[in-house]
Scaffold this active site. Structure first.
Site, PDB file in Angstrom:
ATOM      1  N   LYS A 130      34.195  52.349  31.517  1.00 48.91           N
ATOM      2  CA  LYS A 130      35.323  51.937  30.681  1.00 48.91           C
ATOM      3  C   LYS A 130      35.004  52.106  29.199  1.00 48.91           C
ATOM      4  O   LYS A 130      35.869  52.514  28.407  1.00 48.91           O
ATOM      5  CB  LYS A 130      35.686  50.488  31.004  1.00 48.91           C
ATOM      6  CG  LYS A 130      36.177  50.294  32.434  1.00 48.91           C
ATOM      7  CD  LYS A 130      36.272  48.824  32.803  1.00 48.91           C
ATOM      8  CE  LYS A 130      36.679  48.645  34.251  1.00 48.91           C
ATOM      9  NZ  LYS A 130      36.666  47.224  34.676  1.00 48.91           N
TER      10      LYS A 130
ATOM     11  N   ALA B 233      49.582  59.004  50.799  1.00 50.28           N
ATOM     12  CA  ALA B 233      48.425  59.559  51.506  1.00 50.28           C
ATOM     13  C   ALA B 233      47.378  58.473  51.619  1.00 50.28           C
ATOM     14  O   ALA B 233      47.097  57.760  50.651  1.00 50.28           O
ATOM     15  CB  ALA B 233      47.867  60.769  50.766  1.00 50.28           C
TER      16      ALA B 233
ATOM     17  N   GLY C 213      42.602  43.382  39.897  1.00 52.44           N
ATOM     18  CA  GLY C 213      43.517  42.791  40.866  1.00 52.44           C
ATOM     19  C   GLY C 213      44.759  43.642  41.045  1.00 52.44           C
ATOM     20  O   GLY C 213      45.112  44.460  40.187  1.00 52.44           O
TER      21      GLY C 213
ATOM     22  N   VAL D 241      45.079  48.799  44.704  1.00 50.75           N
ATOM     23  CA  VAL D 241      45.891  49.333  43.610  1.00 50.75           C
ATOM     24  C   VAL D 241      47.133  50.029  44.138  1.00 50.75           C
ATOM     25  O   VAL D 241      48.248  49.805  43.648  1.00 50.75           O
ATOM     26  CB  VAL D 241      45.055  50.296  42.743  1.00 50.75           C
ATOM     27  CG1 VAL D 241      45.926  50.950  41.666  1.00 50.75           C
ATOM     28  CG2 VAL D 241      43.897  49.553  42.106  1.00 50.75           C
TER      29      VAL D 241
ATOM     30  N   ASP E 176      30.245  49.981  35.934  1.00 49.93           N
ATOM     31  CA  ASP E 176      31.699  49.892  35.789  1.00 49.93           C
ATOM     32  C   ASP E 176      32.092  49.708  34.322  1.00 49.93           C
ATOM     33  O   ASP E 176      32.971  50.398  33.803  1.00 49.93           O
ATOM     34  CB  ASP E 176      32.219  48.728  36.635  1.00 49.93           C
ATOM     35  CG  ASP E 176      33.701  48.470  36.439  1.00 49.93           C
ATOM     36  OD1 ASP E 176      34.511  49.234  36.973  1.00 49.93           O
ATOM     37  OD2 ASP E 176      34.053  47.499  35.732  1.00 49.93           O
TER      38      ASP E 176
END
Length: 430
Positions: free
Chosen positions: A207, A44, A304, A15, A203
């Protein structure tokens, strides 16, 4: 000339690197839409020597992401580390405490700690933006929180995990069993080496907790979500579902009722003509039902580097333009503590597959268990005969409750003619 928006990027994985690449590649377009340049000035990450395919020349480097969050020359922090605890949580908390806007793709952090983070953001009057946390490049957060804000929602349903959707699509299209389809997903990079976070439904549940909070104007509550994964779905069940006019999908469902809100993630039999039944592969989709807008369907790539970076940068453009919406769509004082409905109260139809010894009286014992639990049958299918051997028997029920179907299954499991645990899949007709 307006000063550029200085971005501190915490995390340079998929990401983070994707966000940096997008901001550089489309810099001129983004500047026009943001009203000023949006530029990463500090980063970072754990390993400074790793080749990420992108130059980090000229960027201030921090080994400690919380130090980046406190850098006075950073205007906004993008958290792309992941996880609900540890460095990710500390970085977001530090940035908000310092009065800096935060953009994150971290669904676990928001699902578990979103209420506390929203309190800090509201107190500091800074944005906490998370378009990338749900469904990747699909603008579902903005749709629910802004575009459809005038509507009362009755339900929000979605395919929220591309890994599971790919596995189920492969099982259907190629007749593969779960373990085979999972192995293929891992080889293609769609599933992690440890896939449990995806295939066990966690996951998708993170969401869904976020979507439910936005849709129904209540504090985010991950603990209220009922969670099941896809490990127990078989190729046989997928084939039988097709024969019955359904497709099996792992869905996240948030539904309003007069008694409260249902939030659940589990495999479902979905009518073949329902929009989500046709969403295959790694794609995600969300269907929202509003009282004035009706049904809205959003579909696209849910993960992605590219799709997720697209959502991150959309939030950065909003911040550059000083467009600020409350974290959960309304101020914290205006959120309502709507009760959650326990899973045992779920009402609907069920698919039940049994492997039973083919001998006289078996079906009578099964139907007696269902009858005594107050469950009526819609259909029964037995494929072939094999006296003395195990054969599949498929039952579909009329509407019942989860409590009653579970009671019936406990009794059915105790029958010596039932040779393996019954397969139970809920039928959703929408």
């Amino acid at each position: 000339m307006t000063r550029p928006l200085a971005v501190g990027l915490a995390g340079l994985g998929t990401v983070g690197a994707g966000t940096l690449e997008l901001l550089r590649k489309n810099a001129e377009l983004i500047a026009a839409r943001a009203g000023r340049a949006v530029t990463v000035t500090a980063v970072a990450a754990r390993d400074r020597t790793r080749d990420r395919g992108l130059s980090i020349e000229g960027l201030r480097w921090y080994d400690d992401a919380t130090a980046l969050a406190n850098d006075p020359a950073v205007d906004v922090v993008v958290e792309a580390i992941g996880g609900s605890e540890g460095t990710a949580r500390a970085t977001v908390e530090a940035a908000l405490a310092a009065g800096k806007p935060v953009v994150t793709a971290n669904k676990a952090l928001l699902a578990v700690h979103g209420a506390a983070l929203a309190r800090t953001a509201e107190a500091k009057r800074v944005p906490l933006a998370f378009e990338a946390a749900v469904a990747g490049g699909i603008p579902v957060i903005k749709a629910l929180r802004e575009g459809l804000a005038a509507n009362r929602f009755t339900q929000v349903t979605g395919i929220l995990n591309g890994t599971c959707n790919y596995i189920l699509s492969t099982m259907r299209d190629r007749g593969r069993e779960f373990t085979e389809a999972l192995g293929e997903a891992q080889k293609l990079g769609y599933a992690e080496a440890d896939p449990s976070f995806d295939v066990d439904g966690i996951d998708a549940a993170h969401k869904l907790a976020i979507l439910a909070a936005l849709a129904f104007g209540r504090p985010v509550d991950f603990s209220a979500v009922h969670v099941e994964g896809i490990r127990n779905v078989s190729a046989l069940d997928i084939k039988l579902a097709e024969d019955l006019g359904y497709r099996i999908k792992l869905l996240g469902m948030a539904r309003w009722t007069e008694a409260g809100i249902e939030t659940r993630v589990h495999p479902c039999m979905v009518p073949a003509d329902y929009p989500l039944a046709r969403v295959d592969g790694v794609f995600n989709a969300v269907v929202a039902e509003g009282d004035f807008v009706g049904r809205v369907v959003l579909e696209g790539r849910g993960a992605g580097a590219g799709p997720t970076a697209s959502a991150v940068v959309a939030d950065l453009i909003d911040i550059a333009r000083e467009r600020h919406t409350p974290v959960w769509g309304a101020g914290l004082a205006d959120l309502s503590p709507v009760p959650s409905i326990p899973m045992e109260n779920r009402a609907g139809a069920y698919y039940l597959r049994l492997m039973v010894v083919d001998r006289p009286g078996v079906i009578a014992d099964v139907t007696a268990a269902l009858r005594d639990a107050g469950i009526s049958l819609e259909s029964m299918l037995q494929r072939g005969r094999a006296p003395g051997e195990a054969v599949p028997v498929v039952l579909t029920t009329h509407d019942s409750t989860e409590r009653n179907i579970r009671a019936a299954i406990r009794r059915i499991e105790s029958l010596d003619t039932v040779v393996e645990a019954p397969a139970l899949i809920r039928i959703e007709t929408f």
